[in-house]
Each structure stands twice: as structure tokens, then as C-alpha cells.
Design a protein around this motif. Structure first.
Motif, short mmCIF file in Angstrom:
data_model
loop_
_atom_site.label_atom_id
_atom_site.label_comp_id
_atom_site.label_asym_id
_atom_site.label_seq_id
_atom_site.Cartn_x
_atom_site.Cartn_y
_atom_site.Cartn_z
N ALA A 15 22.21 8.52 27.10
CA ALA A 15 22.68 7.83 28.07
C ALA A 15 23.96 7.10 28.06
N GLY A 16 24.63 6.99 29.08
CA GLY A 16 25.97 6.45 28.71
C GLY A 16 27.01 7.30 28.72
N ALA A 17 28.12 6.99 28.08
CA ALA A 17 29.42 8.00 28.20
C ALA A 17 28.90 9.15 27.23
N GLY A 18 29.43 10.28 27.87
CA GLY A 18 29.09 11.64 27.31
C GLY A 18 27.76 12.17 27.24
N HIS A 19 27.04 11.59 28.36
CA HIS A 19 25.55 11.93 28.49
C HIS A 19 25.49 12.27 29.90
N ASP A 20 24.36 12.82 30.40
CA ASP A 20 24.10 13.09 31.82
C ASP A 20 25.37 13.93 32.38
N ASP A 21 26.13 14.91 31.66
CA ASP A 21 27.09 15.43 32.24
C ASP A 21 26.84 16.77 32.47
N PRO A 22 27.27 17.63 33.58
CA PRO A 22 26.87 19.13 33.70
C PRO A 22 27.59 20.01 32.91
N THR A 23 26.89 21.25 32.76
CA THR A 23 27.45 22.30 31.90
C THR A 23 28.47 22.98 32.58
N VAL A 24 29.68 23.08 32.39
CA VAL A 24 30.63 24.02 32.93
C VAL A 24 30.97 25.30 32.30
N THR A 25 30.98 26.39 33.06
CA THR A 25 31.27 27.53 32.22
C THR A 25 32.32 28.06 33.18
N PRO A 26 33.67 28.53 32.28
CA PRO A 26 34.85 28.96 33.07
C PRO A 26 34.76 30.18 33.43
N ILE A 27 35.23 30.59 34.52
CA ILE A 27 35.37 32.07 35.01
C ILE A 27 36.72 32.47 35.42
N SER A 28 37.22 33.53 34.72
CA SER A 28 38.76 34.13 34.58
C SER A 28 39.07 34.69 36.06
N GLN A 29 40.05 34.25 36.88
CA GLN A 29 40.63 34.76 37.90
C GLN A 29 41.62 35.47 37.87
N SER A 30 41.76 36.67 38.74
CA SER A 30 42.81 37.83 38.55
C SER A 30 43.33 38.07 40.20
N PRO A 31 44.03 37.19 40.74
CA PRO A 31 44.52 37.40 42.11
C PRO A 31 45.73 38.49 42.15
N ALA A 32 45.71 39.46 42.87
CA ALA A 32 46.52 40.91 43.33
C ALA A 32 46.24 41.15 44.71
N ILE A 33 47.41 41.80 45.14
CA ILE A 33 47.63 42.24 46.35
C ILE A 33 48.40 43.64 46.42
N GLY A 34 47.97 44.69 47.40
CA GLY A 34 48.94 46.08 47.31
C GLY A 34 49.04 46.24 48.35
N LEU A 35 50.23 47.04 48.72
CA LEU A 35 50.73 47.35 50.23
C LEU A 35 51.04 48.79 50.17
N VAL A 36 50.68 49.56 51.27
CA VAL A 36 51.09 50.87 51.33
C VAL A 36 51.50 50.98 52.82
N LYS A 37 52.68 51.74 52.78
CA LYS A 37 53.51 51.74 54.09
C LYS A 37 53.58 53.37 54.50
N ALA A 38 53.26 53.40 55.80
CA ALA A 38 53.44 54.98 56.31
C ALA A 38 54.27 54.77 57.47
N ALA A 39 55.11 56.02 57.71
CA ALA A 39 56.12 56.43 58.66
C ALA A 39 55.70 57.43 59.67
N GLY A 40 55.70 57.19 61.14
CA GLY A 40 55.24 58.25 61.93
C GLY A 40 56.60 59.18 62.06
N THR A 41 56.52 60.05 62.89
CA THR A 41 57.68 61.09 63.29
C THR A 41 58.58 60.42 64.20
N VAL A 42 59.74 60.96 64.10
CA VAL A 42 60.97 60.22 64.89
C VAL A 42 60.66 60.39 66.39
N THR A 43 60.79 59.48 67.33
CA THR A 43 60.40 59.52 68.66
C THR A 43 61.74 59.71 69.27
#
Length: 773
Positions: free
Chosen positions: A6-34
Motif C-alpha cells: 500500500a502507499g506510494a508505488g502500490h495499487d497502480d495499473p499495469t500500462v502496456t505501450p502500443i506503437s502508433q503509425s499515422p499515414a495518409i495517401g492520395l490518388v488524383k484522377a482527371a476526366g476528359t477535356v470538356t
């Protein structure tokens, strides 16, 4: 997290780090000339619609998903929050093409997608053209090709059309026109007269083929109209150009010319212009409307110069010294707009012998010393030589007095002549200068008085040298004999360009000092010696006298008491040129011009034993190396130099050789300089073609069919090795006029075939028309 407690250092949760990999992609398409503006072609103002697909390619949810594009405005996405692996579509306003896009032929563009992960900064991606990814082949711009609409029509021109006969298919308007970089054809484009233009009635235009024709009987002039071509696939895609056709007249005439009365000695520049009476379509022919060429130049008489027709001006000029006689030159004029439309004529030039003038007089005994032959004063008798000299001292005529002292000299007209009188003993006894002789006239009373006084029977003056140069000294001796009385005075007039040498004067061997009065030396109070002689000796120095001329020293014997001039005498001394400073040297060579190019190339040796002449009659012969040299050939004008002419005697060339350079040759001499003057000659085969009336169609200049086919054989023979073609026409009953025209026509035919064959040397052609036997 680790141990119970009990006291400091006790009754604390167990924390497991999970790696984060944020990323985004973009595709651009053109129609025919009007085609936004509906004009049927792709041009500025038309539009391209773009679509975008944004995908969460990371491991965490992204919020605030958005797409930006520099060429597309108002882009909105269906979803702005994406779980991992989720995608959303986006779209914005259509892109409007600019002229720069059309000129470039494509539009290239890149967009950017962005999203915010739960933690950390936002992630971004540049658009791909097809699929998401990184590395080679990804993050590439979207390129939209713009269809080509290029249609080009070029202006069309045609010239040289004979308006009298007209001409079909003068040009086709599609020549040079293109569609999308390809040559335009009637299957690709339609053709029509431009809306604001009309076809002149003198022309015919076929829109089905694009052909333009000139109608017969069209007057000379330039005719034009505009036409339009349009893309068959896109009828609104059109362009316009201009057709211009220049038509000639067809009516051309060259008239024979005659000029006479030309002095052989002086010649005449621009004696006649052959175009004066030639016409084109009834108007006077000019060098702006016709071209002029010499068919047959004049034939030399006696090896001299000949009249020359200048094709650049139409003028015929005769050089001074051209031998007297009649010369004929044939020439051709051709219409500039229609070079095949030509006419020929001849110009006949008559050169007359040089005119002459006469000078007469008497050498007489002037008993009263008044300078005039009075009654009772006899002629001086026979044996006096009278010479007429020109300004250079050259004797142009001479005579010897008869028993009464009379003389008569015939010479060419001229100015600045001098009469020089020489006694039978060889002493010069007088001169008369500044004479002008006029053609066809006689100058009379050019008399020489020989003074006689009781105080002197002889008075002479001599120079101690035969010639002098600048800087040299001339001793003079003045002698009077048979004298009585006195005292006497001798006045010596020094010539210009000389000066008295101080302390050089002697009178009867005794040194004296004369009185210097300007250019005169005065010896006063003189008395004869015991033998009745009076001798005065002086020395002068040549200072500024011109080389190539003469200096004349005059002396007078005067009765000092009465002032009467008892006698006069003079001495003439030639001033020799300074070889180094005054002369113009000529060196030259007669060489074997093996390649007939008129220049001595390596390996072309000299020709020995060939004679070359100057206009003054000096003959020089080449040495064993073909060289010749004329020392002090002339004394050129000190300021601008002088022309010098030499002519090769073709009779002295080796057998079979003919000149490949001009003859005579004219070079410019400069004082103190050496000038080169070469003559080239080469062995030439002579191919001879003799013609008579039977070789031609009766009454015309056209060869009979039997002989016409032989021209190509003749040309082949000439091409086999360098040759000279000699065409000789033997005149019969057909007459000289037709004979000359036939010879000229045949020469023109052979020359044309020769040019067409493209042989590797210039063909010399000699044309002769001779009377039949």
C-alpha cells in the motif's frame, strides 16, 4: 504493477505501450477535356474535372481529413474522419484551360491530402496518378493531354507564267498546308474561297482539288485571292492564306543596233545601249523587266581589244586603241517574269582610224632679229630635223626641212605638244611649245627664226650629261663664236626643279659670280676672247624635277649697250627615273594550267619561249621556267598608281595550247612596288563542227531531224576530255543574216545541253560564219 503493498508505488495499473503509425495517401484522377464553349475544338476556356481519393494508410484514426490543389478550388470530401484502411472521395470546381496549357499540349498538376492523428502532428501526402505508395512511380503529378487542333495554311505564289498562252495547275493551295503537323489533304480538310475574297476572272480555282490555273489571254500583272481550309473532323477549326500569281506579257522583241564614228585612238565609253529599241509587250525593255546576256562577243581584229557589251547595263563600250574595223556582237533578252520568253539581236560597231592634224612652218634666217620672216629673209635650207614631241617627250611625228627650210608634220590631234628643231650637226637650235593640234586642221607658221647679228654668227648651249636623276648635277656650256664688239650680257633661265651650284660659274675659264635674279643667272659686261668666242660654264643641281620628264635650260645673248637680244639657245635634259622609288616592276609567269582554273597550282610548270608584249612595243620572252620580268615597266602616278597592260602572243604558245586567263591582262602599278602578272595556258582539244544550209529545216534556225539527234553525241564527245568547240557555218544562198541566227541558235542549243549534262569544266565555244566557196 510489481509487488503487493500500500502507499506510494502500490495499487497502480499495469500500462502496456502500443506503437502508433499515422499515414495518409492520395490518388488524383482527371476526366476528359470538356468543350465548354462548344466551338468544336480544344482551346482556352474548356475545362477538366478532377476527382480525388484519400485513404488512411496508417494504424490510427485520422480526423480533419482535407485535400488542397493549386488548380482546383472548393474541394470537399465525403468524410473528414477515417479509420485505418478507410477511404473517402473528394471533388471540387472544374479547372479552366489557359492558352498556355493549350500551347504546352498538356496540363500537369499535383494535389495534397492531410489528416490529424490522435497524437502528434498532422500527416500529409502528395497525390499519385494511379495508386498510393512511396518511392519510384509514386507521388507523381497527374498529366492530362490536350488534343492538338493545329491547322496551318501558308501563302502560295507563282511567277513566270506566260499570259498569252495561260497555264493549267500553276499551283495547288494545299502545298505546304498542314493539319496537326501532317501535310493537309482533301480527305483531311475542306477548301473554299475566303468569305471576304473573290477569285479574279483571269484565274480558275478548283476547291475540290485546290488547283489554280491562269486563263489564256491574261494581261501581265499580279493576281491574288484568299482561301480557307477547315478540319473535316472539327469544321470550326479553320485558317486562311493568300494565293498570288504573277503573269508575264509574252510579247518580246529585240532590234538590231548600229553605232559608228568611233575614234580608234580614244575609243568611246557607253557608245550605245542595246536596250534602247528593244520592247516587251510594246513598252521599252529595261533591266527591271528583261535579263540580258551576250551570245557571241566581238571577234578581235589583228589581235587587239574589241568592243564589249556589258550585260549589267546594256552599254557597249570601245576601249582606246581598239583596231579600226567593223565588229558584231549578238545578244539575247529574256523576260524576267517568264525566263523562257526570249529574243535575240545583234549590235554592229564601226571603229574608224584615228584622225590626224598637220603642223607646218619654216626655219629661216632672221636677219633683223625681229622673230618674223620678212621679205628677203631666206629659209635656212635643207637638213634641219623637226620633231613633234608629246608631254612625255615621245616623238609622235618628224620631218626634215627642204631646200627652202620648209617642213610639214602629220600627227594625231592632241595638246601640250612641243616642236624641237635640230641642226644637221645634231645640235638643238630651238623649240616651240604648248601646241594644240585639232583633228582635220593645219597649224601654219610654226616658224623658227635663226638670229644673225654683226656681233655673233653662232650661239649654242649644251648639257654635259645625257640625263640626270634627282640629286645629280648637270653642267651646262653656253658658247658664242664669231663675235665682235661688246660688251655683252648672257642671261641663263634655270628650269623649275633645279638650283644653281654656287661658285661653279666660269667665263672663258675664269671664275665669276653671276647676279641671281629669281630663277635667272645674269652674266654682265662680257667680252669675247682673241678668237671672237665667249664661253660660259655653269653647274645646276636637280632638286624637285619630276622623274620621267625633261628640264629645259634657256639662255639669251644680249647686246648690253642696246638691250637687243642677239640670239637664244636652250638645252633639254631628260630626268631619269629612280629605279627604286619611281618605277613599277612587273614579274610574271606563263604556266601550264593543267586543271584550266586560271591559277597556277602546285605541280603546274612554266612554259618557256613564250613572248609577251607591252602596249609600248616592248617584247619579253619567258625563260626555261616560264618566267619573265619587266624592269621599270612604267612610272606610275605618284598619288594613285597607273594601269599597265601586257598581252601574250598566242602564236608563240606550244602547239595545241590555248589561254585559260584573260588576254591582254591589266594590272595596277605602284611606285617602288613589284606587281605579279601571270598568264595560264593549257592543251585543249578542238572539236570542229562544220554546218551548211542542208543541216537545218528550210528557212528556220531549227536543225533538221536527221541531224538533231547528233547533239547529244557531240556533247558526249566534248565531255570525254577538256575541249574547245569550234562551230563553223559556211554561208550559201540562204544569206548571212539567217546563217548568223542559225549559228547563234546552235550555240545556244549545245550550251543548254552541256549545262544539263553537268560536265566538270566550262566549255569554250568559238563561232565562225564564213562565205562559201
Amino acid at each position: 504493477e510489481a509487488t503487493n503493498g500500500a502507499g506510494a508505488g502500490h495499487d497502480d495499473p499495469t500500462v502496456t505501450p502500443i506503437s502508433q503509425s499515422p499515414a495518409i495517401g492520395l490518388v488524383k484522377a482527371a476526366g476528359t477535356v470538356t468543350d465548354a464553349n462548344g466551338n468544336g475544338v480544344t482551346d482556352a476556356g474548356d475545362t477538366i474535372a478532377y476527382t480525388f481519393t484519400a485513404t488512411n494508410t496508417g494504424t490510427v484514426t485520422l480526423t480533419g481529413v482535407a485535400v488542397t490543389d493549386a488548380k482546383v478550388t472548393n474541394i470537399a470530401c465525403a468524410a473528414t474522419s477515417l479509420a485505418p484502411g478507410a477511404a473517402t472521395s473528394c471533388a471540387g470546381d472544374a479547372y479552366v484551360l489557359t492558352q498556355a496549357d493549350v500551347d504546352a499540349g498538356s496540363v500537369s498538376n499535383t494535389a495534397t491530402a492531410s489528416g490529424t492523428p490522435p497524437t502528434g502532428p498532422a500527416v500529409t501526402d502528395s497525390s499519385d496518378e494511379a495508386t498510393n505508395g512511396a518511392g519510384a512511380g509514386h507521388d507523381d503529378p497527374t498529366v492530362t493531354p490536350i488534343p492538338s487542333n493545329s491547322i496551318v495554311a501558308v501563302d502560295d505564289t507563282a511567277t513566270g507564267v506566260n499570259g498569252a498562252t495561260g497555264q493549267s495547275n500553276v499551283l495547288n493551295v494545299l502545298t505546304g498546308d498542314t493539319l496537326n503537323g501532317m501535310p493537309a489533304t482533301t480527305s483531311m480538310v475542306s477548301i473554299a474561297v475566303a468569305p471576304a475574297s473573290t477569285v479574279p476572272p483571269q484565274l480558275t480555282f478548283d476547291p475540290a482539288t485546290g488547283a489554280v490555273s491562269v486563263n489564256p489571254g491574261t494581261p501581265a500583272g499580279t493576281y491574288s485571292f484568299d482561301y480557307t481550309i477547315c478540319d473535316v473532323a472539327k469544321p470550326a477549326n479553320c485558317t486562311t492564306a493568300t494565293v498570288s500569281v504573277t503573269v508575264g506579257s509574252g510579247a518580246i522583241a529585240a532590234a538590231d543596233d548600229t553605232v559608228s564614228g568611233i575614234n580608234s585612238a580614244t575609243g568611246m565609253a557607253n557608245a550605245i545601249n542595246v536596250l534602247t529599241n528593244d520592247t516587251l509587250n510594246g513598252d521599252a525593255a529595261t533591266l527591271a523587266t528583261v535579263s540580258l546576256s551576250v551570245l557571241t562577243p566581238a571577234t578581235p581584229i589583228g589581235g587587239g581589244t574589241v568592243p564589249v557589251l556589258d550585260p549589267a547595263t546594256g552599254n557597249v563600250s570601245v576601249a582606246a586603241g581598239t583596231p579600226a574595223g567593223t565588229y558584231t556582237i549578238s545578244y539575247e533578252i529574256c523576260e524576267v517574269l517568264n525566263p523562257a520568253n526570249c529574243a535575240t539581236a545583234t549590235v554592229t560597231v564601226t571603229v574608224d582610224p584615228p584622225p590626224v592634224a598637220t603642223v607646218t612652218g619654216v626655219v629661216f634666217i632672221d636677219s633683223n632679229n625681229n622673230g618674223v620672216q620678212d621679205a628677203g629673209e631666206p629659209g635656212a635650207g635643207a637638213g634641219y630635223v623637226v620633231q613633234l614631241r608629246d608631254a612625255t617627250g615621245t616623238v609622235v611625228g618628224s620631218a626634215v626641212t627642204d631646200a627652202d627650210g620648209n617642213y610639214s608634220i602629220t600627227a594625231p590631234p592632241g595638246t601640250d605638244y612641243t616642236l624641237v628643231f635640230v641642226s644637221a650637226g645634231g645640235d638643238e637650235v630651238g623649240q616651240i611649245g604648248n601646241l594644240t593640234l585639232v583633228s582635220g586642221t593645219t597649224m601654219v607658221d610654226q616658224n623658227l627664226p635663226l638670229g644673225v647679228a654683226s656681233t655673233a654668227q653662232n650661239f649654242t648651249k649644251t648639257a654635259g650629261v645625257t640625263s640626270a636623276r634627282r640629286g645629280e648635277k648637270i653642267p651646262y656650256t653656253i658658247k658664242a663664236t664669231g663675235m665682235t664688239g661688246g660688251p655683252f650680257r648672257i642671261v641663263d633661265a634655270l628650269p623649275a626643279g633645279t638650283s644653281y651650284v654656287a661658285e661653279s660659274a666660269l667665263v672663258n675659264g675664269t671664275a665669276v659670280t653671276p647676279v641671281v635674279d629669281g630663277r635667272s643667272l645674269v652674266f654682265d659686261n662680257l667680252l669675247p676672247d682673241a678668237q671672237g668666242a665667249l664661253t660660259v660654264e655653269i653647274t645646276v643641281q636637280v632638286t624637285g624635277a619630276g622623274s620621267g620628264g625633261t628640264v629645259t635650260n634657256n639662255a639669251s645673248l644680249v647686246d648690253a649697250t642696246t638691250g637687243q637680244v642677239l640670239a637664244r639657245a636652250k638645252a633639254v635634259t631628260p630626268i631619269a627615273p629612280e629605279h627604286v622609288f619611281d618605277c613599277g616592276e612587273v614579274i610574271g609567269k606563263v604556266f601550264d594550267d593543267k586543271n584550266r582554273n586560271g591559277y597556277q597550282d602546285d605541280g603546274e610548270p612554266g612554259l618557256p619561249g613564250v613572248r609577251v608584249a607591252t602596249v609600248k612595243g616592248l617584247l619579253v620572252t619567258t625563260d626555261k621556267f616560264g618566267r619573265f620580268h619587266v624592269a621599270c615597266a612604267d612610272i606610275p602616278d605618284a598619288a594613285i598608281g597607273s594601269n599597265f597592260v601586257m598581252k601574250l602572243d598566242t602564236r608563240t604558245l606550244p602547239t595545241g595550247y590555248r589561254l585559260t586567263t584573260e588576254n591582254p591582262r591589266d594590272v595596277r602599278l605602284t611606285r617602288g612596288k613589284v606587281t605579279k602578272l601571270n598568264f595560264g595556258a593549257a592543251v585543249t582539244r578542238v572539236v570542229r563542227l562544220d554546218l551548211k544550209d542542208q543541216a537545218f529545216v528550210a528557212g528556220s534556225t531549227e536543225l533538221a531531224p536527221k541531224w538533231a539527234g547528233g547533239i547529244d553525241q557531240l556533247v558526249a564527245t566534248l565531255a570525254s576530255e577538256p575541249s574547245t568547240l569550234r562551230l563553223t557555218y559556211v554561208v550559201g544562198a540562204e544569206g548571212k543574216d539567217l546563217a548568223r541566227k542559225r549559228a547563234a541558235a546552235l550555240e545556244k542549243l549545245v550550251t543548254a545541253r552541256w549545262k544539263k549534262k553537268g560536265a566538270d569544266y566550262d566549255l569554250p565555244v568559238e563561232v565562225r560564219v564564213v562565205a562559201g566557196q
